[in-house]
Design an enzyme around this catalytic site. Structure first.
Site, PDB file in Angstrom:
ATOM      1  N   GLU A  93     -19.433  -4.059  11.184  1.00  0.00           N
ATOM      2  CA  GLU A  93     -20.330  -3.224  11.994  1.00  0.00           C
ATOM      3  C   GLU A  93     -21.411  -4.059  12.685  1.00  0.00           C
ATOM      4  O   GLU A  93     -21.785  -3.793  13.820  1.00  0.00           O
ATOM      5  CB  GLU A  93     -20.977  -2.161  11.099  1.00  0.00           C
TER       6      GLU A  93
ATOM      7  N   ARG B 128     -25.087  -0.450   8.198  1.00  0.00           N
ATOM      8  CA  ARG B 128     -24.861  -1.894   8.067  1.00  0.00           C
ATOM      9  C   ARG B 128     -25.447  -2.669   9.257  1.00  0.00           C
ATOM     10  O   ARG B 128     -25.687  -3.866   9.173  1.00  0.00           O
ATOM     11  CB  ARG B 128     -23.352  -2.192   7.991  1.00  0.00           C
TER      12      ARG B 128
ATOM     13  N   LYS C 171       0.857  -1.182   0.000  1.00  0.00           N
ATOM     14  CA  LYS C 171       0.000   0.000   0.000  1.00  0.00           C
ATOM     15  C   LYS C 171       0.903   1.246   0.000  1.00  0.00           C
ATOM     16  O   LYS C 171       1.823   1.340   0.798  1.00  0.00           O
ATOM     17  CB  LYS C 171      -0.900  -0.009   1.243  1.00  0.00           C
TER      18      LYS C 171
HETATM   19  C1  LIG Z   1     -18.959  -0.936   5.544  1.00  0.00           C
HETATM   20  C2  LIG Z   1     -17.720  -0.083   5.538  1.00  0.00           C
HETATM   21  N1  LIG Z   1     -17.071   0.110   6.708  1.00  0.00           N
HETATM   22  C3  LIG Z   1     -15.965   0.879   6.741  1.00  0.00           C
HETATM   23  C4  LIG Z   1     -15.497   1.482   5.602  1.00  0.00           C
HETATM   24  C5  LIG Z   1     -14.295   2.407   5.663  1.00  0.00           C
HETATM   25  N2  LIG Z   1     -13.218   1.917   4.822  1.00  0.00           N
HETATM   26  C6  LIG Z   1     -12.967   2.379   3.622  1.00  0.00           C
HETATM   27  S1  LIG Z   1     -11.673   1.653   2.882  1.00  0.00           S
HETATM   28  C7  LIG Z   1     -11.395   0.711   4.273  1.00  0.00           C
HETATM   29  C8  LIG Z   1     -10.255  -0.231   4.327  1.00  0.00           C
HETATM   30  C9  LIG Z   1     -10.278  -1.115   3.154  1.00  0.00           C
HETATM   31  O1  LIG Z   1      -9.144  -1.941   3.226  1.00  0.00           O
HETATM   32  P1  LIG Z   1      -8.817  -2.836   1.958  1.00  0.00           P
HETATM   33  O2  LIG Z   1     -10.063  -3.439   1.466  1.00  0.00           O
HETATM   34  O3  LIG Z   1      -7.734  -3.730   2.352  1.00  0.00           O
HETATM   35  O4  LIG Z   1      -8.370  -1.791   0.848  1.00  0.00           O
HETATM   36  P2  LIG Z   1      -6.949  -1.043   0.695  1.00  0.00           P
HETATM   37  O5  LIG Z   1      -7.247   0.411   0.986  1.00  0.00           O
HETATM   38  O6  LIG Z   1      -5.993  -1.656   1.660  1.00  0.00           O
HETATM   39  O7  LIG Z   1      -6.537  -1.259  -0.733  1.00  0.00           O
HETATM   40  C10 LIG Z   1     -12.336   0.967   5.242  1.00  0.00           C
HETATM   41  C11 LIG Z   1     -12.376   0.321   6.574  1.00  0.00           C
HETATM   42  C12 LIG Z   1     -16.208   1.253   4.408  1.00  0.00           C
HETATM   43  N3  LIG Z   1     -15.816   1.841   3.232  1.00  0.00           N
HETATM   44  N4  LIG Z   1     -17.296   0.470   4.409  1.00  0.00           N
HETATM   45 MG   LIG Z   2      -5.740  -3.647   2.276  1.00  0.00          MG
END
Ligand SMILES: Cc1ncc(C[n+]2csc(CCOP(=O)(O)OP(=O)(O)O)c2C)c(N)n1
Ligand SMILES: [Mg+2]
Ligand SMILES: CC(=O)[C@@H](O)[C@H](O)COP(=O)(O)O
Length: 635
Positions: free
Chosen positions: A365, A393, A280
């Protein structure tokens, strides 16, 4: 420079792997430069440059469906599908959306913003394809964070059962927004990191191939040995057991290997799980070094990585986080629970002070809500720290497990109201409507950061069931913070100024908006009453009864969906009382989704401005209109 020549994905097909590598470097530089001005989800997008290039090189969007989970990591996809010239408007009002957006391009086949929906979408698209006799590919790209979301497991379970031909690409960078958590994360780490494990796997596999098929009995034994060894050695055995062909782990920055793996996956007749390992923030040192901070970043200086944050008052979130530490020291029953947002929810100070009392459950959630109910039943004082939008959610768990049990859970609802650049998928404007009708729940919103602290203390001292306080994604007003915290009487509103004629009932940041309008009206000789309607439930019915006789009209001013929120509650009250001559006018968010932009632009779009409030007051207090409206309730 190759990037200017790439207007559509087909332009990639003529490039050599070496040229693709060069193009990847150009795209990285493009992202770093553009986002230094606009801000955005830099780290996630830097991590998927090669993956997105390989996808568009090997497959044929839009006939092949490419689905991005959350969709915050689709900037490279947008660059390759004809939108690179729009990046100066990224996340700006009426500009390029920061997430996948169907109205922007035929290549954007699935929108998100909330995580963990991509696998369900992929299953739906594969099912439709087969029912229609189609042959297109369906590919879902999901991050290791999004894979911790319950929906993803529901979909994996179903996909493995149906065995439809589709690809699930896990973009595993070991990060959610914060470092990822959970047993799945640990399992993936084992696969990712155990070099011996991977070397042994190759040796075992070549050994197994050399076992000749001899005699039935021995062959059966040999097969059992083979299966059990495979069980131990095949890295993605969990996914294999769920019905997928597991491929990987593969270096997500090696274009050649990625393309070979995608082609191999394409030959599999059934669901394939491709485990891609990425970094990342890849290619920009500050982002690689601290991908939590650089997950969603404000404009910055490229050379130093210094973020050009606007100097303002402490955010409500920061005041929440600091106050929770204060309260946590007074009461060791307090447990903070966050679904994967420890940083965004301001819980880092609390986690440093009380590491075993800050629980990050991953993007879960629903699990978080029900776990809080059980924590409360066991005598703890759980704080469910959650963004308004993501709390959507957990609606059933809030009803079924928290409120029905009358569990003494404290909801710290952050990002309540417009959120700005994240836009329609993230607006925190529905929680009043979907919570105030649930029995046993108390709901309140402070007019400033000092009142937030008193509300947090009120919630801690409240033992009669679930209680929620909501606050915006904004800086506070810069008011001084009382040292001594006091409880606020439940259901009590607060008169902030005196005035006759029209009363404005406002909550949260709308109180400040009402005060601005009141100052403008004062210059016209009009004195309005402002009420800090800080409880959405229960209403201050005593004050409502009083206002209905002392004033000719009321305006309910709220940065929430007009349908179902505080204004609706006030109208319902007067209707129930038979007070049909109460003139109540609603000023909230109309019945549509409000896209990305600044909070000010979003408020202006729906008429939440001081000028609009003044106009409404004039309209309601004009003599003729006032008399006519005496018989009706206007909204
Ligand atoms: C239901 C929900 N909860 C929390 C979030 C906040 N959120 C956005 S991106 C993220 C992390 C995503 O991690 P990953 O899927 O590994 O993607 P990366 O950014 O590491 O590529 C979170 C927790 C969300 N978008 N949707
Ligand atoms: Mg990730
Ligand atoms: C993509 C996503 O859902 C999160 O990154 C979200 O954008 C965070 O919002 P804040 O910036 O308000 O913390």
């Amino acid at each position: 420079m190759l990037l200017p020549t790439i207007q559509q994905p087909e332009h990639l097909k003529t490039l050599s792997v070496e040229e693709l590598v060069e193009l990847a470097a150009e795209i990285r530089q493009f992202l770093i430069e553009k986002l230094s001005v606009t801000g955005g989800h830099l780290a996630s997008n830097l991590g998927v440059v090669e993956l997105t290039l390989a996808l568009h090189y090997c497959f044929d969007s839009p006939s092949d469906k490419m689905i991005f989970d959350v969709g915050h990591q689709a900037y490279v996809h947008k660059i390759l599908t004809g939108r690179k010239d729009q990046f100066d408007t990224l996340r700006k009002y009426k500009g390029l959306c920061g997430f996948v957006k169907r109205t922007e391009s035929e290549h954007d086949v699935w929108e998100a913003g909330h995580s963990s929906t991509s696998l369900s979408a992929a299953m739906g698209m594969a099912l439709a394809r087969d029912l229609k006799g189609g042959s297109n590919r369906v590919v879902a790209v999901i991050g290791d964070g999004a894979l911790t979301g319950g929906m993803a497991f529901e979909a994996l379970n179903h996909i493995g059962h149906e065995k439809k031909k589709l690809m699930v690409i896990l973009n595993d960078n070991e990060m959610s927004i914060a470092p990822n958590v959970g047993a799945m994360h640990n399992y993936l780490s084992k696969i990712r990191s155990d070099r011996h494990y991977l070397r042994a796997k190759d040796e075992v596999e070549s050994l197994l191939k050399r076992i000749p098929a001899i005699g039935d009995r021995l062959a059966k034994t040999a097969q059992n040995v083979k299966d059990s060894l495979k069980y131990m050695m095949v890295p993605g055995i969990l996914f294999e057991e769920l019905g997928f062909t597991y491929l990987g782990p593969v270096d997500g920055h090696d274009l050649g290997k990625l393309m070979d793996t995608l082609r191999q996956a394409d030959n599999v007749d059934g669901p394939v799980f491709i485990h891609v390992i990425t970094t990342k923030g890849k290619g920009y040192h500050p982002a690689e070094n601290d991908s939590h901070k650089w997950h969603g970043i404000s404009p910055y200086k490229i050379e130093s990585g210094q973020v050009l944050k606007s100097v303002g008052n402490p955010q409500y979130t920061d005041v929440f986080g600091a106050t929770l530490v204060e309260l946590g020291k007074q009461d060791d029953r307090i447990v903070a629970v966050t679904p994967a947002m420890p940083g965004g929810s301001g819980l880092i100070p609390f986690s440093k002070e009380f590491p075993d009392r800050m629980i990050d459950v991953g993007i879960a959630e629903q699990h978080a809500a029900t776990m809080c109910a059980a924590l409360a039943m066991e005598g703890m004082k759980p704080v469910f720290a959650v963004y308004s939008t993501f709390m959507q959610r957990a609606y059933d768990q809030i009803v079924h497990d928290i409120c029905r049990h009358n569990a003494n859970v404290m909801f710290a609802i952050d990002r309540a109201g417009f959120v700005g650049a994240d836009g329609e998928t993230h607006q925190g404007v529905y929680d009043i409507a979907f919570m105030r009708h649930i029995p046993n729940l108390v709901m309140m919103m402070p007019k400033d950061e000092n009142e937030l602290r008193h509300m947090m203390y009120t919630a801690l001292e409240y033992n009669d069931g679930p209680i929620a306080y909501r606050y915006p994604r904004l800086s506070g007003l810069g008011v001084s913070l009382d040292e001594e915290l006091r409880t606020i009487p439940i259901g009590s509103w607060e008169k902030l100024s005196s005035g006759e004629g029209c009363a404005i009932l406002a909550a949260g940041p709308m109180v400040q908006l009402a005060e601005t309008a009141a100052d403008m009206l004062k210059r016209e000789g009009v004195q309005v009453q402002i009420v800090n309607a800080r409880f959405m439930k229960p209403l201050d019915t005593g004050m409502l009864d009083q206002l209905a006789t002392s004033h000719t009209a009321m305006i309910v001013l709220e940065e929430a969906s007009q349908a179902g929120s505080l204004g609706s509650a006030v109208l319902e009250y007067f209707a129930e009382q038979g007070a049909y001559d109460a003139v109540v006018s609603l000023m909230g968010i109309e019945d549509r989704f409000i896209e990305h932009g600044s909070v000010e632009q979003q408020r202006a779009e729906v008429g939440l401005t001081a000028e609009a409030v003044c106009a409404r007051v004039r309209e309601l207090t004009a003599p003729a209109v006032g008399a006519r409206n005496k018989r009706s309730v206007s909204s």
